[in-house]
Scaffold this motif. Structure first.
Motif, PDB file in Angstrom:
ATOM      1  N   LEU A 189       0.768  -1.203  -0.029  1.00 27.93           N
ATOM      2  CA  LEU A 189       0.016  -0.049  -0.084  1.00 27.93           C
ATOM      3  C   LEU A 189       0.949   1.222  -0.084  1.00 27.93           C
ATOM      4  O   LEU A 189       0.698   2.241  -0.527  1.00 27.93           O
ATOM      5  CB  LEU A 189      -0.869  -0.142   1.206  1.00 27.93           C
ATOM      6  CG  LEU A 189      -1.963  -1.213   0.889  1.00 27.93           C
ATOM      7  CD1 LEU A 189      -2.791  -0.971   2.430  1.00 27.93           C
ATOM      8  CD2 LEU A 189      -2.904  -0.423   0.044  1.00 27.93           C
ATOM      9  N   VAL A 190       1.905   1.101   0.654  1.00 27.62           N
ATOM     10  CA  VAL A 190       2.582   2.378   0.908  1.00 27.62           C
ATOM     11  C   VAL A 190       3.536   2.715  -0.375  1.00 27.62           C
ATOM     12  O   VAL A 190       3.754   3.728  -0.913  1.00 27.62           O
ATOM     13  CB  VAL A 190       3.799   2.236   2.119  1.00 27.62           C
ATOM     14  CG1 VAL A 190       4.907   3.277   1.966  1.00 27.62           C
ATOM     15  CG2 VAL A 190       3.018   2.339   3.161  1.00 27.62           C
ATOM     16  N   ILE A 191       3.858   1.590  -1.043  1.00 28.28           N
ATOM     17  CA  ILE A 191       4.655   1.728  -2.356  1.00 28.28           C
ATOM     18  C   ILE A 191       3.770   2.359  -3.495  1.00 28.28           C
ATOM     19  O   ILE A 191       4.205   3.033  -4.264  1.00 28.28           O
ATOM     20  CB  ILE A 191       5.269   0.474  -2.680  1.00 28.28           C
ATOM     21  CG1 ILE A 191       6.517   0.415  -1.906  1.00 28.28           C
ATOM     22  CG2 ILE A 191       5.950   0.606  -4.074  1.00 28.28           C
ATOM     23  CD1 ILE A 191       7.196  -1.006  -1.894  1.00 28.28           C
ATOM     24  N   ALA A 192       2.735   1.581  -3.551  1.00 28.02           N
ATOM     25  CA  ALA A 192       1.535   1.887  -4.440  1.00 28.02           C
ATOM     26  C   ALA A 192       1.159   3.531  -4.243  1.00 28.02           C
ATOM     27  O   ALA A 192       1.172   3.985  -5.346  1.00 28.02           O
ATOM     28  CB  ALA A 192       0.360   1.017  -4.326  1.00 28.02           C
ATOM     29  N   VAL A 193       1.062   4.032  -3.173  1.00 27.31           N
ATOM     30  CA  VAL A 193       0.772   5.183  -2.861  1.00 27.31           C
ATOM     31  C   VAL A 193       1.661   6.307  -3.141  1.00 27.31           C
ATOM     32  O   VAL A 193       1.681   7.306  -3.864  1.00 27.31           O
ATOM     33  CB  VAL A 193       0.118   5.562  -1.341  1.00 27.31           C
ATOM     34  CG1 VAL A 193       0.014   7.079  -1.368  1.00 27.31           C
ATOM     35  CG2 VAL A 193      -1.079   4.744  -1.366  1.00 27.31           C
ATOM     36  N   ILE A 194       2.924   6.015  -2.466  1.00 29.60           N
ATOM     37  CA  ILE A 194       4.113   7.026  -2.648  1.00 29.60           C
ATOM     38  C   ILE A 194       4.877   6.728  -3.945  1.00 29.60           C
ATOM     39  O   ILE A 194       5.072   7.821  -4.662  1.00 29.60           O
ATOM     40  CB  ILE A 194       5.073   6.708  -1.472  1.00 29.60           C
ATOM     41  CG1 ILE A 194       4.419   7.076  -0.219  1.00 29.60           C
ATOM     42  CG2 ILE A 194       6.435   7.594  -1.680  1.00 29.60           C
ATOM     43  CD1 ILE A 194       5.200   6.718   1.101  1.00 29.60           C
ATOM     44  N   ALA A 195       5.345   5.447  -4.601  1.00 30.46           N
ATOM     45  CA  ALA A 195       6.098   5.256  -5.621  1.00 30.46           C
ATOM     46  C   ALA A 195       5.350   5.377  -6.823  1.00 30.46           C
ATOM     47  O   ALA A 195       5.583   5.815  -7.917  1.00 30.46           O
ATOM     48  CB  ALA A 195       6.850   3.927  -5.465  1.00 30.46           C
ATOM     49  N   PHE A 196       4.075   4.753  -6.887  1.00 26.38           N
ATOM     50  CA  PHE A 196       3.142   4.670  -8.080  1.00 26.38           C
ATOM     51  C   PHE A 196       1.895   5.467  -8.133  1.00 26.38           C
ATOM     52  O   PHE A 196       1.367   5.328  -9.192  1.00 26.38           O
ATOM     53  CB  PHE A 196       2.563   3.295  -8.342  1.00 26.38           C
ATOM     54  CG  PHE A 196       3.942   2.320  -8.787  1.00 26.38           C
ATOM     55  CD1 PHE A 196       4.117   1.798 -10.216  1.00 26.38           C
ATOM     56  CD2 PHE A 196       4.992   1.831  -7.982  1.00 26.38           C
ATOM     57  CE1 PHE A 196       5.025   0.988 -10.456  1.00 26.38           C
ATOM     58  CE2 PHE A 196       5.826   0.892  -8.274  1.00 26.38           C
ATOM     59  CZ  PHE A 196       5.884   0.522  -9.518  1.00 26.38           C
ATOM     60  N   LYS A 197       2.078   6.516  -7.357  1.00 30.38           N
ATOM     61  CA  LYS A 197       1.050   7.652  -7.172  1.00 30.38           C
ATOM     62  C   LYS A 197      -0.364   7.258  -7.268  1.00 30.38           C
ATOM     63  O   LYS A 197      -1.164   8.000  -7.865  1.00 30.38           O
ATOM     64  CB  LYS A 197       1.708   8.465  -8.563  1.00 30.38           C
ATOM     65  CG  LYS A 197       2.874   8.921  -8.720  1.00 30.38           C
ATOM     66  CD  LYS A 197       3.463   9.886  -7.608  1.00 30.38           C
ATOM     67  CE  LYS A 197       4.908  10.243  -7.758  1.00 30.38           C
ATOM     68  NZ  LYS A 197       5.830   9.300  -8.006  1.00 30.38           N
ATOM     69  N   MET A 198      -0.738   6.188  -6.717  1.00 31.97           N
ATOM     70  CA  MET A 198      -1.922   5.653  -6.497  1.00 31.97           C
ATOM     71  C   MET A 198      -2.639   6.573  -5.499  1.00 31.97           C
ATOM     72  O   MET A 198      -2.216   6.363  -4.410  1.00 31.97           O
ATOM     73  CB  MET A 198      -1.989   4.180  -6.476  1.00 31.97           C
ATOM     74  CG  MET A 198      -3.546   3.557  -6.566  1.00 31.97           C
ATOM     75  SD  MET A 198      -3.516   1.720  -6.466  1.00 31.97           S
ATOM     76  CE  MET A 198      -4.948   1.346  -6.811  1.00 31.97           C
ATOM     77  N   PRO A 199      -3.937   6.852  -5.644  1.00 28.06           N
ATOM     78  CA  PRO A 199      -4.432   7.707  -4.780  1.00 28.06           C
ATOM     79  C   PRO A 199      -4.804   6.722  -3.338  1.00 28.06           C
ATOM     80  O   PRO A 199      -5.150   5.584  -3.454  1.00 28.06           O
ATOM     81  CB  PRO A 199      -5.854   8.024  -5.316  1.00 28.06           C
ATOM     82  CG  PRO A 199      -5.689   8.121  -6.720  1.00 28.06           C
ATOM     83  CD  PRO A 199      -4.491   7.197  -7.037  1.00 28.06           C
ATOM     84  N   VAL A 200      -4.609   7.540  -2.260  1.00 20.05           N
ATOM     85  CA  VAL A 200      -4.716   6.446  -1.058  1.00 20.05           C
ATOM     86  C   VAL A 200      -6.121   5.820  -0.946  1.00 20.05           C
ATOM     87  O   VAL A 200      -6.041   4.354  -0.678  1.00 20.05           O
ATOM     88  CB  VAL A 200      -4.540   7.450   0.401  1.00 20.05           C
ATOM     89  CG1 VAL A 200      -4.643   6.555   1.703  1.00 20.05           C
ATOM     90  CG2 VAL A 200      -3.188   8.123   0.299  1.00 20.05           C
ATOM     91  N   GLY A 201      -7.248   6.090  -1.347  1.00 22.68           N
ATOM     92  CA  GLY A 201      -8.610   5.779  -1.127  1.00 22.68           C
ATOM     93  C   GLY A 201      -8.690   4.581  -2.200  1.00 22.68           C
ATOM     94  O   GLY A 201      -9.068   3.467  -1.754  1.00 22.68           O
ATOM     95  N   MET A 202      -8.190   4.906  -3.200  1.00 24.12           N
ATOM     96  CA  MET A 202      -8.208   3.674  -4.298  1.00 24.12           C
ATOM     97  C   MET A 202      -7.128   2.496  -3.963  1.00 24.12           C
ATOM     98  O   MET A 202      -7.734   1.536  -4.103  1.00 24.12           O
ATOM     99  CB  MET A 202      -7.707   4.261  -5.686  1.00 24.12           C
ATOM    100  CG  MET A 202      -8.582   5.081  -6.483  1.00 24.12           C
ATOM    101  SD  MET A 202      -8.096   5.463  -8.041  1.00 24.12           S
ATOM    102  CE  MET A 202      -9.141   6.933  -8.311  1.00 24.12           C
TER     103      MET A 202
END
Length: 562
Positions: free
Chosen positions: A51-64
Motif C-alpha cells: 500500500l505504501v509503495i503503491a501510494v508513494i512510488a506509483f502515485k495511486m490515490p490512497v483511497g483507491m
C-alpha cells in the motif's frame, strides 16, 4: 478523480520502477524464508508495504489503494477462504465419527507404502479435485487425507502442493485456458493443444520427483514401475484430451485414468520393501505384529459408507463446475459481470456484486477505458457452498447429531481464523499490486530480455501466479503482454501464451494463498514459513525446466507447435 497506472512511475525509468515494485515480494520472501514470521503477520505487513509503495512510488490515490485491498480481501474470504473452511469441516466430520479410520484402512489395503499412497492421494486424487473445483480444494482435501493416513503435516502439505503442479493449467474445468482466449484472441483450443505439448513432460516427471523428495533416489527407483504407470498414464491422457477434446476435461480424465491404472497395477505388483517415514520405523514391527494377530477388516458396505462423503463431494463440485450449471448458480456468464435475470437463473438471487466504492470505474486501463470493480459475492455458486452441501449430506451418512455437526463447524472456524486472515491479506496484496500497475511493470521488465525471452516467458507466468495465487489471474494479467512481446522478438505468440500458463503452474506451490491454504488444512497455522522454505527450491527448479523446454520449442523443437 481517476487513476491511470504509470509503469515507469519511479524516475520515469522501467528498471527502477520494477526494482521498487519488487520490494513487497522480496520482503515477503524474507519474512517467511529468513525471518520465519507467522503467515498472517507476514501477509498483513506485506500488504502494508504494498500500500505504501503503491501510494508513494506509483502515485495511486490512497483511497483507491485501500479499496483495492478490501476488494482482494473479500475475494480471499469468498470464495477462497470459504473453500478451506468447508473442506476442513468435511474432513473433521469423517474423523469425529470414526469413518476416517475405515478410509485409512481401505487405502492401507491397497498399499501401506507411503510413496505409493502419495501417488494415489496427492497426485491422482488431488489432480481430480483440481480439475473439478480448483482454488484451494485439491490441496486442502488431499493434504488432510494424507495427515489422516499418518503423514507428518509439513510433508503432507508440501507433497500436495508439489503434486498439484501437473494439473493446475487445466484446473476448474479448464478456466485458466478458456479465460486467456479473451485478452489474446487466440482460440482456447489452440492454447490447450500447446499447453498439452508442454505439461505432459512435467506430468511424467512429477511423480518421480515427488518420491525422490520423500525418500531419495534409491527408494524412488525401487518403485519405478508404479511411478511410470502413474505418470505415463496421466501424461498420455493429458496430451490426448488437451489436443483432441479441449481444455475442459484433461485433469478429470487424466486423474481418473492414473488412479485406476495405479490401483489395478498394485493388485499385481508390490514393492520389495514397505517405505515408512523415519519416525514410523520404530513402530513398524509392533504394528505389523498387532495386525498379524488382530487383523482389522471392513465390509465393502462399510468402506463405501466411509468414502461416501468424498464421493458426494466429488459429485457436487463436478456439477458446480459445469459451465451452464455454474452460470445458473452464479447468475452471470463465466468471466463476465453480466447478471442473468429471469427464469433461467436463480443464481442472481444469491449473487451480490456491489461496486467497490471509490474504485469502480476510477482506474483507466491501457485502452483508455474505465475499469469496473465489484465485490464478487457468489453465495450459491461458490465451490465452498458445494462442499458445505456435501457436509450436510454427510451428516446423514455418518449419523452425527445436528448439535455435534454445529459444534464441529464452530471448532473449524476457530482453528482457521488466522489462516483466513493470512489469505485475505495476501489476496489484498495481489489486488493492490495489480491495480497500481506494479505487476505490469515487473512483467514489462521481463519482456525486455530479447532473444532470451522464450526462456524467461514461463517466468512471467510463474511471477503472475506467485502474486495472484491463480493461473487464471496470471493468464489474464500477462497473457496479452506475452503475445505482444513474442511477436516483437520473433517468437510464436501461441507458444508464449501457453508458456505463461505452463510456467504459472510451478508458481502455485509458493503462492502465499496456496501456502496459507495448505497450512490451514493440516493444522500448521503459523508455520507458513516452514512450508515456504520446503517448496521454494522445487518451484524454482521446475520453472527453469519449463523455461528450457519453451526455449527449445522455440528453436529445434518448433515442430511441436500446432
Amino acid at each position: 478523480m481517476t487513476f491511470t497506472p504509470d509503469f515507469t512511475a519511479v524516475g520515469d525509468h522501467l528498471l527502477l520502477s520494477a526494482a521498487v515494485a519488487l520490494i513487497p515480494i522480496i520482503y515477503f520472501f524474507w519474512a517467511l524464508a529468513v525471518k520465519r514470521m507467522k503467515g498472517y503477520l507476514a501477509g498483513l505487513s506485506t500488504l502494508g508495504i504494498a500500500l505504501v509503495i503503491a501510494v508513494i512510488a506509483f502515485k495511486m490515490p490512497v483511497g483507491m489503494a485501500v479499496m483495492s485491498a478490501t476488494q482482494g480481501a473479500v475475494y480471499g474470504i469468498l470464495p477462497i477462504g470459504w473453500i478451506i473452511i468447508t473442506s476442513v469441516f468435511l474432513y473433521k466430520l469423517t474423523v469425529k465419527t470414526g469413518q476416517f479410520d475405515i478410509i485409512r484402512n481401505s487405502v492401507l489395503s491397497i498399499t501401506e507404502d507411503r510413496r505409493l499412497q502419495a501417488l494415489l492421494v496427492a497426485f491422482s486424487f488431488g489432480a481430480f479435485l483440481e480439475g473439478a473445483a480448483g482454488f484451494g480444494a485439491p490441496v486442502a482435501i488431499s493434504a488432510a487425507l494424507l495427515v489422516g493416513l499418518g503423514f507428518s503435516p509439513l510433508y503432507a502439505a508440501g507433497i500436495c502442493l508439489l503434486a498439484n503442479t501437473a494439473p493446475v493449467a487445466f484446473g476448474a474445468i479448464g478456466i485458466p485456458i478458456i479465460a486467456v482466449e479473451g485478452p489474446t484472441g487466440i482460440p482456447a483450443m489452440e492454447i490447450s493443444k500447446m499447453v498439452g505439448r508442454q505439461l505432459p513432460f512435467l506430468s511424467v516427471f512429477i511423480p518421480f520427483y515427488l518420491v525422490v523428495i520423500m525418500a531419495g533416489f534409491k527408494k524412488a527407483f525401487e518403485i519405478m514401475p508404479a511411478i511410470l504407470v502413474s505418470g505415463i498414464s496421466f501424461a498420455v491422457t493429458q496430451f490426448l484430451t488437451s489436443n483432441f477434446m479441449g481444455p475442459e476435461l484433461p485433469d478429470i480424465l487424466s486423474a481418473l485414468v492414473s488412479l485406476l491404472a495405479l490401483t489395478i497395477f498394485l493388485k499385481f505388483w508390490k514393492p520389495k520393501t514397505i517405505f515408512r517415514f523415519s519416525a514410523e520405523q520404530e513402530m513398524a514391527a509392533s504394528v505389523a505384529e498387532n495386525q498379524a494377530t488382530m487383523p482389522v477388516t471392513f465390509s465393502g458396505g462399510q468402506i463405501f459408507k466411509a468414502w461416501s462423503p468424498f464421493l458426494v463431494l466429488t459429485g457436487f463440485i463436478s456439477i458446480w463446475g459445469i459451465p451452464t450449471i455454474k452460470s445458473a448458480l452464479t447468475g452471470h456468464y463465466e468471466g463476465t459481470n453480466v447478471i442473468l435475470k429471469g427464469v433461467n437463473s436463480i443464481g442472481h438471487l444469491f449473487t451480490l456484486m456491489p461496486e467497490v466504492p471509490g474504485l469502480s470505474n476510477k482506474i483507466i486501463n491501457a485502452s483508455g477505458e474505465a475499469t469496473p470493480a465489484f465485490y464478487k459475492l457468489e453465495l450459491l455458486g461458490a465451490a465452498g457452498t458445494a462442499i458445505l452441501l456435501s457436509a450436510i449430506v454427510t451428516k446423514f451418512i455418518v449419523q452425527i447429531s445436528w448439535t455435534q455437526w454445529v459444534i464441529t463447524f464452530g471448532e473449524t472456524l476457530n482453528e482457521l481464523k488466522y489462516p483466513i486472515i493470512t489469505i485475505a491479506s495476501v489476496v489484498g496484496f495481489a489486488y493492490v499490486t495489480n491495480a497500481s500497475g506494479m505487476s505490469t511493470t515487473l512483467g514489462m521488465t521481463l519482456a525486455k530480455t530479447g532473444s532470451l525471452f522464450p526462456f524467461f516467458s514461463p517466468f512471467l507466468g510463474w511471477l503472475g501466479v506467485f502474486i495472484t495465487g491463480s493461473d487464471t489471474s496470471a493468464n489474464l494479467l500477462f497473457g496479452n503482454l506475452q503475445k505482444i512481446t513474442a511477436t516483437s522478438v520473433g517468437m510464436d505468440p501461441l507458444l508464449a501464451v501457453a508458456a505463461n500458463s505452463s510456467g504459472g503452474v510451478t508458481g502455485k506451490m509458493i503462492s502465499p494463498q496456496s501456502i496459507a491454504v495448505a497450512c490451514a488444512a493440516v493444522g500448521l497455522a503459523g508455520k507458513e514459513s516452514d512450508l515456504f522454505r520446503f517448496t521454494i527450491k522445487h518451484s524454482i527448479f521446475l520453472v527453469i525446466l519449463i523455461g528450457i523446454l519453451t526455449f527449445l520449442q522455440n528453436g529445434i523443437l518448433s515442430w511441436m507447435i500446432p
